[in-house]
Design a protein around this motif. Structure first.
Motif, PDB file in Angstrom:
ATOM      1  N   VAL A   1       0.853  -1.184   0.000  1.00 11.23           N
ATOM      2  CA  VAL A   1       0.000   0.000   0.000  1.00 11.23           C
ATOM      3  C   VAL A   1       0.893   1.239   0.000  1.00 11.23           C
ATOM      4  O   VAL A   1       1.900   1.278   0.708  1.00 11.23           O
ATOM      5  CB  VAL A   1      -0.935   0.012   1.229  1.00 11.23           C
TER       6      VAL A   1
ATOM      7  N   SER B   1       1.326   4.819   1.191  1.00 10.47           N
ATOM      8  CA  SER B   1       0.761   5.678   2.236  1.00 10.47           C
ATOM      9  C   SER B   1       1.695   6.838   2.540  1.00 10.47           C
ATOM     10  O   SER B   1       2.905   6.765   2.327  1.00 10.47           O
ATOM     11  CB  SER B   1       0.519   4.880   3.522  1.00 10.47           C
TER      12      SER B   1
ATOM     13  N   THR C   1       5.852   2.323   1.066  1.00 12.05           N
ATOM     14  CA  THR C   1       5.212   1.401   0.120  1.00 12.05           C
ATOM     15  C   THR C   1       5.239  -0.023   0.666  1.00 12.05           C
ATOM     16  O   THR C   1       5.198  -0.983  -0.088  1.00 12.05           O
ATOM     17  CB  THR C   1       5.923   1.449  -1.243  1.00 12.05           C
TER      18      THR C   1
ATOM     19  N   GLN D   1       0.842  -1.700   7.893  1.00  9.61           N
ATOM     20  CA  GLN D   1       0.340  -0.334   8.001  1.00  9.61           C
ATOM     21  C   GLN D   1      -1.072  -0.231   8.579  1.00  9.61           C
ATOM     22  O   GLN D   1      -1.512   0.864   8.949  1.00  9.61           O
ATOM     23  CB  GLN D   1       0.310   0.316   6.606  1.00  9.61           C
TER      24      GLN D   1
ATOM     25  N   ILE E   1      -3.109   3.104   9.700  1.00 11.63           N
ATOM     26  CA  ILE E   1      -4.155   3.655   8.825  1.00 11.63           C
ATOM     27  C   ILE E   1      -5.454   3.806   9.614  1.00 11.63           C
ATOM     28  O   ILE E   1      -6.105   4.847   9.570  1.00 11.63           O
ATOM     29  CB  ILE E   1      -4.357   2.748   7.587  1.00 11.63           C
TER      30      ILE E   1
ATOM     31  N   LYS F   1      -5.471   6.656  11.869  1.00 13.22           N
ATOM     32  CA  LYS F   1      -5.344   7.935  11.148  1.00 13.22           C
ATOM     33  C   LYS F   1      -3.986   8.595  11.346  1.00 13.22           C
ATOM     34  O   LYS F   1      -3.856   9.821  11.311  1.00 13.22           O
ATOM     35  CB  LYS F   1      -6.482   8.893  11.540  1.00 13.22           C
TER      36      LYS F   1
ATOM     37  N   LEU G   1      -1.466   7.275   9.310  1.00 16.11           N
ATOM     38  CA  LEU G   1      -1.076   7.180   7.908  1.00 16.11           C
ATOM     39  C   LEU G   1      -2.315   7.389   7.043  1.00 16.11           C
ATOM     40  O   LEU G   1      -3.416   6.963   7.405  1.00 16.11           O
ATOM     41  CB  LEU G   1      -0.475   5.813   7.579  1.00 16.11           C
ATOM     42  N   ARG G   2      -2.113   8.024   5.889  1.00 20.08           N
ATOM     43  CA  ARG G   2      -3.169   8.192   4.893  1.00 20.08           C
ATOM     44  C   ARG G   2      -2.839   7.278   3.714  1.00 20.08           C
ATOM     45  O   ARG G   2      -1.837   7.478   3.026  1.00 20.08           O
ATOM     46  CB  ARG G   2      -3.250   9.642   4.439  1.00 20.08           C
ATOM     47  N   ALA G   3      -3.656   6.262   3.494  1.00 21.09           N
ATOM     48  CA  ALA G   3      -3.421   5.320   2.396  1.00 21.09           C
ATOM     49  C   ALA G   3      -3.934   5.913   1.090  1.00 21.09           C
ATOM     50  O   ALA G   3      -5.092   6.309   0.993  1.00 21.09           O
ATOM     51  CB  ALA G   3      -4.113   3.999   2.687  1.00 21.09           C
ATOM     52  N   LEU G   4      -3.064   5.953   0.074  1.00 20.13           N
ATOM     53  CA  LEU G   4      -3.421   6.563  -1.209  1.00 20.13           C
ATOM     54  C   LEU G   4      -3.780   5.534  -2.281  1.00 20.13           C
ATOM     55  O   LEU G   4      -4.602   5.818  -3.148  1.00 20.13           O
ATOM     56  CB  LEU G   4      -2.274   7.436  -1.715  1.00 20.13           C
TER      57      LEU G   4
ATOM     58  N   ILE H   1      -9.279   1.528   0.149  1.00 24.08           N
ATOM     59  CA  ILE H   1      -8.067   2.053  -0.478  1.00 24.08           C
ATOM     60  C   ILE H   1      -8.166   1.798  -1.978  1.00 24.08           C
ATOM     61  O   ILE H   1      -8.323   0.657  -2.411  1.00 24.08           O
ATOM     62  CB  ILE H   1      -6.815   1.376   0.105  1.00 24.08           C
TER      63      ILE H   1
END
Length: 325
Positions: free
Chosen positions: A107, A109, A184, A190, A194, A197, A199-202, A218
């Motif tokens: 992921v 993030s 990554t 993670q 996540i 809050k 980490l922000r998963a993109l 995600i």
């Protein structure tokens, strides 16, 4: 089904995790080890021995007596391709009896307060700012290391500044703390950050969204890089070939009867965004080969291969297994 005489170990098993505590390999191994210990009637001692992207601990296992008392745990793509990356010489997937438990996905993030709110913004930053974008991973051949390299390749090449930690867990924590701009590493490393809050998963390196309890879905990386080649990364426990036949027969039986029905491993997978996927023997090897081929050939394309994949039986022109040279 008939089995060889059951193996009854008379002392503890040494299970070397060649990564730091808290990472993806360490997590699932510590869920699996008690199940194996109960089935075998002896302690299975998990020992973290990180270094050189897992190569140091793996070499320790290869150097140990082939008596069945020293195992390792890892992502199978690592054990199968260490010779390609030059971290270990003269080793390939054939050196291991393979016992897989879960499949994991990386992921992408960023810290919760990051300037990047979606992957498209981050991708633009990689393309325009290159080496100024720091990426936390567990090393070049770790899941996070191969993920960022694959992302760069799929996006026609961008530079980045990799910061290496002793495991995926520490890399994720460092990113949440602001030591790096991106990680990554795998979802399982993670998930808690996540959910909390931090980490922000993109994006998830999959063609499907990753749904985690307590967090927003995600989005798949194919939303931005539709042609990116993807393969699940399988994790498990590996026993060197050459151990007594009864060791393998006993582990096969335990995997079929205990691991494949384990509620503990299944719950771990569902909780942390992994896929419950136990297998062993020829089936496990067949499941492993797509990611082994992908990582070996991608290493060539990135200029990271010290030895050609043909030395471990992979033809990158056809992306097939052809037999070792």
């Amino acid at each position: 089904m008939t089995f060889a005489q059951d193996w009854k170990p008379d002392r503890p098993i040494n299970l070397i995790v060649p990564w730091g505590a808290g990472g993806s390999t360490d997590q699932v191994t510590r869920v699996t080890a008690p199940i194996l210990a109960e089935a075998l009637g002896v302690e299975v001692v998990v020992v973290n021995q990180p270094g050189a992207s897992g190569a140091i601990g793996t070499q320790e296992v290869l150097n140990a007596p082939r008596d069945g008392y020293t195992w390792t745990a890892n992502a199978i793509a690592n054990n199968a391709t260490y010779a390609v990356t030059g971290l270990l010489e003269d080793t390939d997937i054939g050196d291991w009896h393979i016992y897989l438990s879960v499949a994991n996905v990386p992921v992408v993030s960023v810290p919760a307060d990051s300037e990047f709110t979606d992957f498209g913004q981050l991708l633009e930053a990689f393309k325009t700012r290159g080496n100024s974008v720091t990426v936390a991973t567990a090393g070049i051949t770790s899941s996070g290391g191969t993920a960022i390299a694959a992302l760069s390749g799929a996006a026609d090449g961008f530079d980045y500044n990799m910061i290496t930690y002793d495991g995926g867990g520490p890399a994720a924590i460092a990113t949440a703390s602001g030591e790096a701009m991106v990680t990554t590493q795998l979802a399982v490393e993670q998930t808690e950050l996540i959910r909390g809050k931090r980490l922000r998963a993109l994006a998830v390196l999959s063609n499907q969204p990753l749904v985690l309890d307590g967090a927003d879905p995600i989005p798949p990386i194919t939303n931005w890089l539709p042609d990116m080649e993807l393969a699940p990364d399988y994790f498990g426990i590996f026993v060197p070939t050459g151990v007594p036949e009864e060791v393998v027969a006993t582990l096969d039986k335990i995997w079929a009867e205990k691991i494949s029905t384990s509620e503990a491993i299944k719950t771990y997978a569902e909780t942390f965004g992994a896929v419950f996927a136990p297998s062993y023997g020829a089936e496990a090897r067949a499941l492993a080969m797509p990611v082994v081929i992908l990582e070996a050939c991608d290493a060539v394309e990135r200029g990271e291969a010290v030895n050609d994949p043909s030395t471990i039986g992979i033809d990158c022109a056809t992306r097939t297994e052809v037999g070792a040279q």
